[in-house]
Every structure is written in structure tokens, then in C-alpha cells.
Design a protein around this motif. Structure first.
Motif, PDB file in Angstrom:
ATOM      1  N   GLY A  55      40.960  24.791 -19.658  1.00 18.01           N
ATOM      2  CA  GLY A  55      39.934  24.597 -18.631  1.00 18.01           C
ATOM      3  C   GLY A  55      39.283  23.239 -18.737  1.00 18.01           C
ATOM      4  O   GLY A  55      38.916  22.803 -19.833  1.00 18.01           O
ATOM      5  N   PRO A  56      39.112  22.546 -17.620  1.00 15.24           N
ATOM      6  CA  PRO A  56      38.538  21.192 -17.651  1.00 15.24           C
ATOM      7  C   PRO A  56      37.010  21.232 -17.652  1.00 15.24           C
ATOM      8  O   PRO A  56      36.389  22.250 -17.347  1.00 15.24           O
ATOM      9  N   GLU A  57      36.406  20.104 -17.958  1.00 14.99           N
ATOM     10  CA  GLU A  57      34.967  19.942 -17.889  1.00 14.99           C
ATOM     11  C   GLU A  57      34.507  19.861 -16.435  1.00 14.99           C
ATOM     12  O   GLU A  57      35.326  19.734 -15.518  1.00 14.99           O
ATOM     13  N   GLY A  58      33.193  19.881 -16.245  1.00 17.24           N
ATOM     14  CA  GLY A  58      32.588  19.934 -14.922  1.00 17.24           C
ATOM     15  C   GLY A  58      33.154  19.012 -13.866  1.00 17.24           C
ATOM     16  O   GLY A  58      33.387  19.436 -12.732  1.00 17.24           O
ATOM     17  N   PRO A  59      33.411  17.743 -14.181  1.00 18.89           N
ATOM     18  CA  PRO A  59      33.921  16.855 -13.126  1.00 18.89           C
ATOM     19  C   PRO A  59      35.236  17.317 -12.509  1.00 18.89           C
ATOM     20  O   PRO A  59      35.534  16.968 -11.369  1.00 18.89           O
ATOM     21  N   GLY A  60      36.012  18.085 -13.270  1.00 16.65           N
ATOM     22  CA  GLY A  60      37.243  18.619 -12.692  1.00 16.65           C
ATOM     23  C   GLY A  60      38.471  18.276 -13.504  1.00 16.65           C
ATOM     24  O   GLY A  60      38.394  17.680 -14.583  1.00 16.65           O
ATOM     25  N   LEU A  61      39.605  18.675 -12.944  1.00 22.47           N
ATOM     26  CA  LEU A  61      40.882  18.454 -13.619  1.00 22.47           C
ATOM     27  C   LEU A  61      41.353  17.027 -13.352  1.00 22.47           C
ATOM     28  O   LEU A  61      41.429  16.591 -12.209  1.00 22.47           O
ATOM     29  N   ASN A  62      41.646  16.315 -14.445  1.00 26.37           N
ATOM     30  CA  ASN A  62      42.191  14.971 -14.273  1.00 26.37           C
ATOM     31  C   ASN A  62      43.397  14.788 -15.202  1.00 26.37           C
ATOM     32  O   ASN A  62      43.796  15.732 -15.908  1.00 26.37           O
ATOM     33  N   ASP A  63      43.954  13.596 -15.195  1.00 29.14           N
ATOM     34  CA  ASP A  63      45.167  13.381 -15.985  1.00 29.14           C
ATOM     35  C   ASP A  63      44.955  13.624 -17.471  1.00 29.14           C
ATOM     36  O   ASP A  63      45.886  14.004 -18.187  1.00 29.14           O
ATOM     37  N   PHE A  64      43.730  13.394 -17.921  1.00 35.01           N
ATOM     38  CA  PHE A  64      43.459  13.583 -19.343  1.00 35.01           C
ATOM     39  C   PHE A  64      43.725  15.036 -19.756  1.00 35.01           C
ATOM     40  O   PHE A  64      44.391  15.303 -20.762  1.00 35.01           O
ATOM     41  N   GLN A  65      43.234  15.976 -18.954  1.00 39.26           N
ATOM     42  CA  GLN A  65      43.482  17.385 -19.288  1.00 39.26           C
ATOM     43  C   GLN A  65      44.920  17.785 -18.945  1.00 39.26           C
ATOM     44  O   GLN A  65      45.488  18.654 -19.607  1.00 39.26           O
ATOM     45  N   GLU A 100      26.665  14.977  -7.861  1.00 43.95           N
ATOM     46  CA  GLU A 100      27.538  15.835  -7.061  1.00 43.95           C
ATOM     47  C   GLU A 100      28.199  16.876  -7.967  1.00 43.95           C
ATOM     48  O   GLU A 100      28.333  18.055  -7.606  1.00 43.95           O
ATOM     49  N   MET A 101      28.590  16.442  -9.163  1.00 42.25           N
ATOM     50  CA  MET A 101      29.203  17.346 -10.131  1.00 42.25           C
ATOM     51  C   MET A 101      28.225  18.456 -10.500  1.00 42.25           C
ATOM     52  O   MET A 101      28.571  19.645 -10.470  1.00 42.25           O
ATOM     53  N   LEU A 102      26.990  18.068 -10.829  1.00 40.76           N
ATOM     54  CA  LEU A 102      26.009  19.071 -11.246  1.00 40.76           C
ATOM     55  C   LEU A 102      25.682  20.049 -10.112  1.00 40.76           C
ATOM     56  O   LEU A 102      25.471  21.237 -10.343  1.00 40.76           O
ATOM     57  N   ALA A 103      25.654  19.533  -8.886  1.00 38.14           N
ATOM     58  CA  ALA A 103      25.367  20.402  -7.740  1.00 38.14           C
ATOM     59  C   ALA A 103      26.431  21.486  -7.609  1.00 38.14           C
ATOM     60  O   ALA A 103      26.140  22.614  -7.202  1.00 38.14           O
ATOM     61  N   HIS A 104      27.661  21.147  -7.979  1.00 36.72           N
ATOM     62  CA  HIS A 104      28.739  22.136  -7.907  1.00 36.72           C
ATOM     63  C   HIS A 104      28.746  23.048  -9.131  1.00 36.72           C
ATOM     64  O   HIS A 104      28.947  24.253  -9.029  1.00 36.72           O
ATOM     65  N   VAL A 105      28.542  22.456 -10.296  1.00 31.31           N
ATOM     66  CA  VAL A 105      28.789  23.175 -11.550  1.00 31.31           C
ATOM     67  C   VAL A 105      27.597  24.028 -11.988  1.00 31.31           C
ATOM     68  O   VAL A 105      27.783  25.093 -12.577  1.00 31.31           O
ATOM     69  N   THR A 106      26.372  23.574 -11.729  1.00 33.55           N
ATOM     70  CA  THR A 106      25.207  24.305 -12.226  1.00 33.55           C
ATOM     71  C   THR A 106      25.167  25.743 -11.702  1.00 33.55           C
ATOM     72  O   THR A 106      25.022  26.681 -12.501  1.00 33.55           O
ATOM     73  N   PRO A 107      25.311  25.966 -10.395  1.00 37.52           N
ATOM     74  CA  PRO A 107      25.327  27.373  -9.943  1.00 37.52           C
ATOM     75  C   PRO A 107      26.541  28.144 -10.474  1.00 37.52           C
ATOM     76  O   PRO A 107      26.429  29.346 -10.742  1.00 37.52           O
ATOM     77  N   LEU A 108      27.677  27.465 -10.646  1.00 40.26           N
ATOM     78  CA  LEU A 108      28.860  28.137 -11.189  1.00 40.26           C
ATOM     79  C   LEU A 108      28.596  28.647 -12.602  1.00 40.26           C
ATOM     80  O   LEU A 108      28.906  29.800 -12.938  1.00 40.26           O
ATOM     81  N   VAL A 130      41.603  28.102 -23.751  1.00 32.68           N
ATOM     82  CA  VAL A 130      40.772  27.052 -24.335  1.00 32.68           C
ATOM     83  C   VAL A 130      40.142  26.260 -23.189  1.00 32.68           C
ATOM     84  O   VAL A 130      40.639  26.278 -22.054  1.00 32.68           O
ATOM     85  N   GLY A 131      39.049  25.616 -23.482  1.00 29.58           N
ATOM     86  CA  GLY A 131      38.410  24.873 -22.412  1.00 29.58           C
ATOM     87  C   GLY A 131      37.327  23.954 -22.916  1.00 29.58           C
ATOM     88  O   GLY A 131      36.834  24.093 -24.038  1.00 29.58           O
ATOM     89  N   TYR A 132      36.970  23.030 -22.040  1.00 29.66           N
ATOM     90  CA  TYR A 132      36.018  21.968 -22.339  1.00 29.66           C
ATOM     91  C   TYR A 132      34.842  22.079 -21.376  1.00 29.66           C
ATOM     92  O   TYR A 132      35.057  22.138 -20.163  1.00 29.66           O
ATOM     93  N   GLY A 133      33.621  22.130 -21.908  1.00 27.40           N
ATOM     94  CA  GLY A 133      32.461  22.220 -21.029  1.00 27.40           C
ATOM     95  C   GLY A 133      32.581  23.433 -20.119  1.00 27.40           C
ATOM     96  O   GLY A 133      32.768  24.562 -20.582  1.00 27.40           O
ATOM     97  N   THR A 134      32.509  23.197 -18.798  1.00 27.53           N
ATOM     98  CA  THR A 134      32.592  24.301 -17.839  1.00 27.53           C
ATOM     99  C   THR A 134      33.862  25.130 -18.047  1.00 27.53           C
ATOM    100  O   THR A 134      33.831  26.363 -18.003  1.00 27.53           O
ATOM    101  N   GLY A 135      34.973  24.465 -18.309  1.00 30.22           N
ATOM    102  CA  GLY A 135      36.227  25.181 -18.550  1.00 30.22           C
ATOM    103  C   GLY A 135      36.151  26.060 -19.794  1.00 30.22           C
ATOM    104  O   GLY A 135      36.783  27.126 -19.854  1.00 30.22           O
ATOM    105  N   GLY A 136      35.375  25.624 -20.783  1.00 26.41           N
ATOM    106  CA  GLY A 136      35.178  26.428 -21.982  1.00 26.41           C
ATOM    107  C   GLY A 136      34.323  27.647 -21.701  1.00 26.41           C
ATOM    108  O   GLY A 136      34.581  28.752 -22.221  1.00 26.41           O
ATOM    109  N   ALA A 137      33.305  27.459 -20.869  1.00 29.52           N
ATOM    110  CA  ALA A 137      32.461  28.597 -20.475  1.00 29.52           C
ATOM    111  C   ALA A 137      33.307  29.645 -19.757  1.00 29.52           C
ATOM    112  O   ALA A 137      33.112  30.855 -19.944  1.00 29.52           O
ATOM    113  N   ILE A 138      34.256  29.198 -18.944  1.00 30.91           N
ATOM    114  CA  ILE A 138      35.156  30.124 -18.239  1.00 30.91           C
ATOM    115  C   ILE A 138      36.056  30.857 -19.238  1.00 30.91           C
ATOM    116  O   ILE A 138      36.272  32.068 -19.122  1.00 30.91           O
TER     117      ILE A 138
END
Lengths: 241, 241
Positions: free
Chosen positions: A37-47, A77-85, A117-125
Motif C-alpha cells: 500500500g502506498p502513502e497518502g500522495p498515491g501510487l508512484n514508481d517508487f512503490q 490536496e493530498m490531505l483533503a483526500h486522505v484525512t477523511p479516508l 504491507v504498506g506505507y502511511g495511508t497504505g499501512g493503515a489499510i
């Protein structure tokens, strides 16, 4: 020489069309499977490259999406999406189950041997899948010592490893202690590694965008946290070769 | 096939004659060296086997002694010896330096590449060597998140990894936080792993003697803590073969 095959997968979740990255090891046999699971900003090439690295180790690995294919470069913008999630365990579980469904549709993935496994938001999931009673072999999180609804951690039946930076203002000492207390009260087999001096998202190379205060890359601990994730999988989800 | 040679070494320290256990890997070349400090009751076969295991991995390893060859089966007798020792950094350093002198006299040991690991009291001694400014490549401790004299942690110039049980009444959360704060304030490269549910001396198999309350073996975390020590050495003190 190990050859990894990758595939972009589109699937519905959380009212969005998610765009995940599936990596398959060489061969045709069923393999243990790992959600990443990726962090709040989303899935990128790093993950996505993490999924590829796990496929090299012999796992079917899905780097799943949480933002409908978007990667938020603007922190607000990231926090606006991720905080309620993050405040809604059911939404998080929905995203996690949709990712599991992708694995379910993949003949190479052995659903009876799966880790999250996950990072940040992805870890919470990843943790919410455990609290939902999903049969996992291991849960590993970085920057996600998130607590859940009362009593539900008792449904976690696999080892949990969590890694967090000591100087992470989003996951301060009280949050670490609350997570530890929840796991311990639930009888979970848990571990927590605190990386001295690391801030939030320390695992992620700095990319060319505004970062929030308290967020910084720590290359040495980033490497250690990845090794710790790989060691967790080696212990709990061995690849039978 | 790796052949390990072992030798009992007698040397003076702390007004006693210490009886250590030195393990050498096969070959004749110089190797990185590791000190292994035992817990309060003293050096026993369990810690001697750790030295042997490190020699199999290619290290010159000295399981050093803290009690003049004695192993205290009576907890009260052990505490009577160990409590004043733990309160006296200079005595602890003396014991550690005497162990380093044993390595110094061993042609196979490369003193420029040395690490100190330890359990309980032996871990506190490993940390005191760091606070004394000894040139070490790594310090690893289990059940020893002990703090030192003000300011001296700044002399630690190597990575520090510490592992401790979450339910260790001798090393409670406040002690963990105090250790973390000391390391962080000193700018040390540190990590702390908390093993959920583990009590004091969780790494040590229960032996046939009275144990103190709050002391219990945790086989799974014991294995993990050993892997974590080996991983620390692999990272900071690689064996060039």
C-alpha cells in the motif's frame, strides 16, 4: 536470471477506478502474494519498484492504488483526500478488499498465503484488513502506527511489524504507545521498530514537490526499513522454491 | 564446511579473574571482532554458543565474563552483585576494556573493526564502551536500554540498535523513552525495537532455577532478536570473505 513480468491493473474501489501495478515472478506456479500500500500522495514508481523487488524474491506482488490513479503533488490536496479516508475504517477496508480481489483473479497468487504491507495511508489499510479478520500471514507497516475501532484488533491473527521514525510529528510517542497498547491488549504478536531521528515518510526519496513540515527522507533508515519488511516476509511468508 | 575453534580465556577485570569464551572462525586471516556480553547471572553455555554462531558467520567472537567465572542461580545473589555494577559506569567500562584487551591479544581479531553486543548487564557494558569513546562499528543490546552519564552518549560514533520487551518491568516505557531521548539528543544513529508481549530476559531459555517476576522466555521474539543482532552486524561489520 530472474525475469519479472509486470502488468497495470484497473479495478473499482472507493468510488474510483484504481490503477494498480502487479508484478509476477518468473515461472507458472502459484506463489505467496503480497499487497503493498502506498502513502497518502498515491501510487508512484517508487512503490511500483517495491512490487518488482518482491517479485524478484519470488512473490506475486500488487502495489495497490488508493487515489484512483492520481498522485497528489500538492500536500493540501493530498490531505483533503486522505484525512477523511483515514478516519473511515470501512472505506479503508473497501480499498484493501478490492486489492485482494485483484490477487484473487490472478492464477499465480496463492490467496492462502498472503501478506499486507504498506506505507502511511497504505499501512493503515493493511492494518484495517487485519482488524477486519482477513486471513493474512503478516502485516507490515512503515509510518502507520494507526489504531482502530475498539476490540477489532483481536481479529488480527498474524504477526504485525511496524516501523516508525522517532521524530515523526504525525506519529508521535503517544501514538506509538497507543498502537502498542492496542496490539498488546488484543493478544497480537507484534513488534515496533523506532528509527532514531527519522521523520514522517522517511522511507521515500524526496521528490520535486512541496513537502509538509516533519517530512524528510532518511536514506539509511529507509534501507533498513525495507530490509525489515523483507525479513518479516522471509519469516512469515517464505517462498517455497 | 566451516570449522570453529574455541578457547577459554582467563583475564583480570573488576578485581576478579574473568573466564571468557573465545571463538575463532576457520582460517588464519584477521577478521572483524565481536564482544558478546552476558546478562546479570553471568556467562553460560547459551552465550558461549552465540559466540560460536558468530564465528561460523566469520567473526572472531568473545563471550566475555562479568562475574569472575560465576553463574548466579539465586536471583538475590545476582542482584547483589549486578545492581552496584550497573550504577557504576567506570566499573562497567573496566570490564568492557578488559574484554577488548583479550581481543587485542588475539592475532585473528581486527581491532579496527569491532562491535559490541550484549544482553542485560552485558548490553549496558556495550553501551558504556560507546559512551567511553571506544571506536566501535556497532553496538547492539537486548534488554538494556540503559542511560548513561549526561553528555557522554555524544561519544558514540557508531550505529546503535536496541531490542527490548514491551512487558519488561525492568525496562518500562519511560526507560525506553529516556534511552531514545539520550541517543537522539546526542545525535547517535539509533534504532529501538520493542518486542510485543516479551518480558525481561525473553531471549534466554528458561533454565532450572528461580526466576524473578517479570522474567520469561519468549522463543519467537528470542529468535527474532538474534536475527536482528546478526542483521546489525551484517550491515555495520560485514565479513569480507
Amino acid at each position: 536470471m530472474t525475469t519479472v513480468t509486470t502488468r497495470t491493473v484497473e479495478y473499482p474501489a472507493d468510488g474510483l477506478t484504481m490503477i494498480g501495478h502487479l508484478a509476477l515472478p518468473a515461472g507458472v506456479d502459484r506463489r505467496p502474494a503480497v499487497l503493498i500500500g502506498p502513502e497518502g500522495p498515491g501510487l508512484n514508481d517508487f512503490q511500483r519498484r517495491r512490487a518488482d523487488a518482491l517479485a524478484v524474491l519470488g512473490y506475486v506482488a500488487l502495489a495497490f492504488d488508493i487515489n484512483g490513479g492520481r498522485w497528489f503533488s500538492d500536500p493540501q490536496e493530498m490531505l483533503a483526500h486522505v484525512t477523511p479516508l483515514l478516519a473511515d475504517p470501512d472505506r479503508m477496508r473497501g480499498i484493501g478488499h478490492a486489492a485482494l480481489d485483484v490477487l484473487r483473479a490472478e492464477p499465480r497468487a496463492d490467496l492462502a498465503r498472503t501478506a499486507a504491507v504498506g506505507y502511511g495511508t497504505g499501512g493503515a489499510i493493511a492494518l484495517e484488513l487485519g482488524r477486519d479478520g482477513v486471513d493474512l500471514r503478516a502485516i507490515g507497516t512503515v509510518n502507520a502506527v494507526t489504531t482502530g475501532r475498539p476490540g477489532e484488533a483481536a481479529r488480527i491473527r498474524c504477526p504485525v511489524w511496524a516501523g516508525v521514525g522517532s521524530e515523526d510529528p504525525i506519529m508521535p510517542a503517544e501514538q506509538r504507545e497507543a498502537f502498542a497498547a492496542e496490539m498488546q491488549a488484543a493478544g497480537v504478536d507484534w513488534r515496533l521498530t523506532v528509527y532514531g531521528g527519522a521523520q514522517h515518510a522517511f522511507h521515500h526519496p524526496t521528490v520535486g514537490h512541496t513537502v509538509l513540515p516533519g517530512v524528510a527522507h532518511h536514506p539509511q533508515h529507509a534501507q533498513r526499513a525495507w530490509r525489515d519488511i523483507v525479513a518479516l516476509l522471509a519469516e512469515c511468508l517464505p517462498v517455497a522454491d
